[in-house]
Every structure is written in structure tokens, then in C-alpha cells.
Design an enzyme around this catalytic site. Structure first.
Site, mmCIF file in Angstrom:
data_model
loop_
_atom_site.group_PDB
_atom_site.id
_atom_site.type_symbol
_atom_site.label_atom_id
_atom_site.label_comp_id
_atom_site.label_asym_id
_atom_site.label_seq_id
_atom_site.Cartn_x
_atom_site.Cartn_y
_atom_site.Cartn_z
ATOM 1 C CG ASP A 66 -1.884 1.151 1.241
ATOM 2 O OD1 ASP A 66 -1.719 2.072 0.417
ATOM 3 O OD2 ASP A 66 -2.818 1.120 2.067
ATOM 4 C CG ASN A 93 0.495 4.517 -13.474
ATOM 5 O OD1 ASN A 93 -0.109 5.182 -14.315
ATOM 6 N ND2 ASN A 93 -0.013 3.395 -12.954
ATOM 7 C CE1 TYR A 162 -7.267 11.777 -10.628
ATOM 8 C CE2 TYR A 162 -8.121 13.208 -12.360
ATOM 9 C CZ TYR A 162 -7.332 12.146 -11.962
ATOM 10 O OH TYR A 162 -6.602 11.438 -12.889
ATOM 11 C CE LYS A 166 -3.586 12.244 -11.301
ATOM 12 N NZ LYS A 166 -2.502 11.255 -11.240
HETATM 13 P P1 NDP Z 1 -6.379 1.977 -12.568
HETATM 14 O O1 NDP Z 1 -7.448 2.212 -11.545
HETATM 15 O O2 NDP Z 1 -6.629 1.020 -13.676
HETATM 16 O O3 NDP Z 1 -5.008 1.563 -11.835
HETATM 17 C C1 NDP Z 1 -4.590 2.148 -10.654
HETATM 18 C C2 NDP Z 1 -3.431 1.367 -10.110
HETATM 19 O O4 NDP Z 1 -2.970 1.982 -8.897
HETATM 20 C C3 NDP Z 1 -3.772 -0.069 -9.764
HETATM 21 O O5 NDP Z 1 -2.663 -0.902 -10.043
HETATM 22 C C4 NDP Z 1 -4.013 -0.006 -8.258
HETATM 23 O O6 NDP Z 1 -3.808 -1.294 -7.689
HETATM 24 C C5 NDP Z 1 -2.947 1.014 -7.847
HETATM 25 N N1 NDP Z 1 -3.216 1.703 -6.589
HETATM 26 C C6 NDP Z 1 -4.245 2.515 -6.300
HETATM 27 N N2 NDP Z 1 -4.168 2.939 -5.019
HETATM 28 C C7 NDP Z 1 -3.039 2.390 -4.501
HETATM 29 C C8 NDP Z 1 -2.400 2.439 -3.235
HETATM 30 N N3 NDP Z 1 -2.909 3.135 -2.203
HETATM 31 N N4 NDP Z 1 -1.262 1.738 -3.053
HETATM 32 C C9 NDP Z 1 -0.728 1.006 -4.073
HETATM 33 N N5 NDP Z 1 -1.277 0.926 -5.284
HETATM 34 C C10 NDP Z 1 -2.430 1.610 -5.502
HETATM 35 O O7 NDP Z 1 -6.054 3.453 -13.111
HETATM 36 P P2 NDP Z 1 -5.373 4.001 -14.448
HETATM 37 O O8 NDP Z 1 -4.418 3.036 -15.009
HETATM 38 O O9 NDP Z 1 -6.437 4.547 -15.302
HETATM 39 O O10 NDP Z 1 -4.616 5.270 -13.815
HETATM 40 C C11 NDP Z 1 -3.226 5.351 -13.683
HETATM 41 C C12 NDP Z 1 -2.864 6.816 -13.574
HETATM 42 O O11 NDP Z 1 -3.339 7.520 -14.715
HETATM 43 C C13 NDP Z 1 -3.469 7.527 -12.358
HETATM 44 O O12 NDP Z 1 -2.518 8.361 -11.764
HETATM 45 C C14 NDP Z 1 -4.596 8.370 -12.967
HETATM 46 O O13 NDP Z 1 -4.846 9.533 -12.208
HETATM 47 C C15 NDP Z 1 -4.020 8.693 -14.328
HETATM 48 N N6 NDP Z 1 -5.031 9.035 -15.327
HETATM 49 C C16 NDP Z 1 -5.948 8.103 -15.747
HETATM 50 C C17 NDP Z 1 -6.899 8.469 -16.686
HETATM 51 C C18 NDP Z 1 -7.939 7.514 -17.188
HETATM 52 O O14 NDP Z 1 -8.890 7.979 -17.872
HETATM 53 N N7 NDP Z 1 -7.828 6.221 -16.948
HETATM 54 C C19 NDP Z 1 -6.957 9.837 -17.237
HETATM 55 C C20 NDP Z 1 -5.934 10.709 -16.739
HETATM 56 C C21 NDP Z 1 -5.008 10.316 -15.819
HETATM 57 P P3 NDP Z 1 -4.607 -1.810 -6.370
HETATM 58 O O15 NDP Z 1 -6.022 -1.324 -6.491
HETATM 59 O O16 NDP Z 1 -4.451 -3.294 -6.368
HETATM 60 O O17 NDP Z 1 -3.876 -1.157 -5.240
#
Ligand code: NDP
Length: 279
Positions: A66, A93, A162, A166
Site C-alpha cells: 500500500d 503512476n 482530483y 494533478k
Molecule cells: P487503474 O485504476 O486502472 O489503476 C490504478 C493502479 O494503482 C492499480 O494498479 C491499483 O492497484 C494502484 N493503486 C491505487 N491505489 C493504490 C495504493 N494506495 N497503493 C498502491 N497501489 C495503488 O487506473 P489508471 O491506469 O487509469 O490510472 C493510472 C494513472 O493515470 C493515475 O494516476 C490516474 O490519475 C491517471 N489518469 C488516468 C486516466 C484515465 O482515464 N484512466 C486519465 C488521466 C489520468 P490496487 O487497487 O491493487 O492497489
């Protein structure tokens, strides 16, 4: 030789979405990768996917952690160094968009939504970067942050917290880029528009609703001029470009926008100027 051969990359949030596509791409291009997320099963499935793509097992380290905890972050850095001996590339990311439990938007959202948002989207990026710094300086490495088109300059009244997180991240990218380039570490970021992932479903938004939103955007050119939302691999390619010193060494502290044109359009353009003038 693959372009990331001999490089070690730590990619946060790499069990799904953009991080997952990035980790697979980096591994295919020769990097040793640390992949991570909180959900062990999802992470294990992701690891199996990388292995199926022909990547040697000793090129992949999967750590359930986490990011909001100090121990989680320490584990990520320490185990990466223990297994691979160095760290060349940090991809910040992981991020999240939280919804208010009562469905409120903007400033009406509970302050706990603000705290949770800032914690994962900004605070963890600062602290993980601090912990990684010594190794990145040793390697003269690269940091790529994953921001969002929500950072502005347009207002984002529905997802204010949010968007603020960013926007702060973009300033972090610029500021530390100047600080760290003197040590040979390059920092840049990518700002995606809408990308089809499980993002935004974190608080239980049904998948059908996300599809409805995407299909609305894709059929309205004032939302999505390209007519298509992005795929995780579209963003992974930009991250890999920014992490590749041979190709992007002259880019420092910048954000590349990848949003199919979304952030270039204004509400005014949804209307035909000649229709307004002649009606
Ligand atoms: P997803 O929700 O598909 O993936 C998020 C990832 O972050 C997962 O692997 C999740 O794994 C992990 N995660 C979340 N919280 C935690 C935590 N507290 N500790 C460790 N791991 C964590 O999101 P996206 O791939 O879409 O997003 C990735 C990035 O891109 C983000 O920063 C988002 O803000 C940005 N973004 C996305 C957009 C979109 O439309 N998809 C648009 C613009 C920006 P788990 O839940 O297992 O912890």
C-alpha cells in the site's frame, strides 16, 4: 539490443490499467521491472501475463504494497535494490479518483475525499520519490509522473480535488526537474485524457456506467475530437519515450498531453458560429 536492456524500472500502480501496459512494454523492451499494487491476486495475474509474454522470471519482481504506508514504500525501494541492485527509472503512476459517498460534486464533497485524493495522487509521489532519490542519482536516472488533463488550465468543477491534486503534481514535476537535473536525474510527466481502464470504478461505479460515459465522449467531437478514447498502451508508449534518455534527453520538466485533442476544445466550439450569426 532492446532499448531498456540493463535498466531497472519501478512502476507504481502496475497491476492494472496504464501502469500494467507500461510494465509489460518496459519488460518487453529489456527492463527489469518491479510491479506493484495492493491486491495480491491481481498482481499475481499480471505477473503471469508478463511471463507469458516471454519475459524471464528473474526480470520481474512483484510486491504487494500500500503506497499510503511508509512500510509499503520502504518495501518497494528496498526489495527492488536487493533483487536488482539499482534503480534507473521511477514511474509514479498509481493514482485514484474518489467519489463522495453521498454523490456530491466539487466543493460540496466531503473533506475526507480531498485528504484521500491528495494522499495517493500527491503525497505518496513526494515520499516515494524522496526514498528513491539516492538510487536515481547514483544511476543518473529518470522519473516519469502520470498526471491528467484534469490538471488544467480548464476548470474541473465536478472533480475539483482530483484536478487540484494533478495540478500540484505538474508543479512538482517542473520544480524537482530543475532541482534534480544538476544531479543528472531527469523528470517529466504525461497528462492523459480519458483512457479506458478500471479508473473511476474504485468506489464501485458499475462498469456499464463507464461504458455509457465513454460512448458519449466518443460520439461528441467537442469532448473527444479524435472520436476514440485512449488505450493504456497509448500512454505507455509516451512514458517509455520520456524514460528513454537516448530519445528524449532534451526534455526536462515537461508534461506531454495525450488526450485525443480533448483539452484543446472549448464549449463555444460545440456550436456553429455561422448558425449563431445568421439565426
Ligand atoms: P487503474 O485504476 O486502472 O489503476 C490504478 C493502479 O494503482 C492499480 O494498479 C491499483 O492497484 C494502484 N493503486 C491505487 N491505489 C493504490 C495504493 N494506495 N497503493 C498502491 N497501489 C495503488 O487506473 P489508471 O491506469 O487509469 O490510472 C493510472 C494513472 O493515470 C493515475 O494516476 C490516474 O490519475 C491517471 N489518469 C488516468 C486516466 C484515465 O482515464 N484512466 C486519465 C488521466 C489520468 P490496487 O487497487 O491493487 O492497489
Amino acid at each position: 539490443m532492446p532499448r531498456f536492456s540493463g535498466k531497472v524500472a519501478l512502476i507504481t500502480g502496475s497491476s492494472t490499467g496504464i501502469g500494467k501496459a507500461t510494465a509489460i512494454l518496459f519488460a518487453q523492451e529489456g527492463a527489469k521491472v518491479t510491479i506493484t499494487g495492493r491486491n495480491t491476486q491481481r498482481l499475481e495475474e499480471m505477473k503471469q501475463e508478463i511471463l507469458k509474454a516471454g519475459i524471464p522470471e528473474d526480470h520481474v519482481l512483484a510486491i504487494t504494497a500500500d503506497l499510503n504506508t511508509e512500510e509499503g514504500q520502504d518495501e518497494l525501494i528496498n526489495e527492488t535494490i536487493e533483487k536488482f541492485g539499482k534503480l534507473d527509472i521511477l514511474i509514479n503512476n498509481a493514482g485514484a479518483l474518489f467519489h463522495d459517498a453521498q454523490g456530491r460534486n466539487g466543493i460540496a464533497q466531503d473533506i475526507s475525499v480531498y485528504d484521500r485524493t491528495m494522499e495517493i495522487n500527491m503525497r505518496t509521489v513526494v515520499t516515494l520519490t524522496q526514498k528513491a532519490l539516492k538510487f536515481l542519482i547514483e544511476a543518473k536516472g529518470e522519473i516519469v509522473n502520470v498526471s491528467s488533463m484534469a490538471a488544467g488550465p480548464q476548470a474541473q468543477p465536478s472533480v475539483t480535488y482530483y484536478a487540484m491534486s494533478k495540478a500540484a503534481l505538474d508543479q512538482f514535476t517542473r520544480s524537482i526537474a530543475i532541482d534534480l537535473i544538476q544531479h543528472g536525474v531527469r523528470v517529466n510527466s504525461v497528462s492523459p485524457g480519458v483512457v479506458k481502464t478500471s479508473f473511476g470504478l474504485v468506489e464501485g461505479m458499475p462498469a456499464g456506467l463507464q461504458d455509457k460515459l465513454i460512448s458519449f465522449f466518443e460520439s461528441h467531437k467537442e469532448c473527444q475530437p479524435s472520436g476514440k478514447v485512449g488505450r493504456p498502451i497509448d500512454i505507455a508508449h509516451i512514458i517509455s519515450f520520456l524514460a528513454d534518455r537516448k530519445r528524449s534527453s532534451y526534455i526536462i520538466g515537461r508534461t506531454i498531453h495525450a488526450d485525443g485533442g480533448s483539452s484543446l476544445v472549448m464549449g463555444m466550439q460545440a456550436h456553429n458560429m455561422m448558425d449563431i450569426l445568421t439565426s
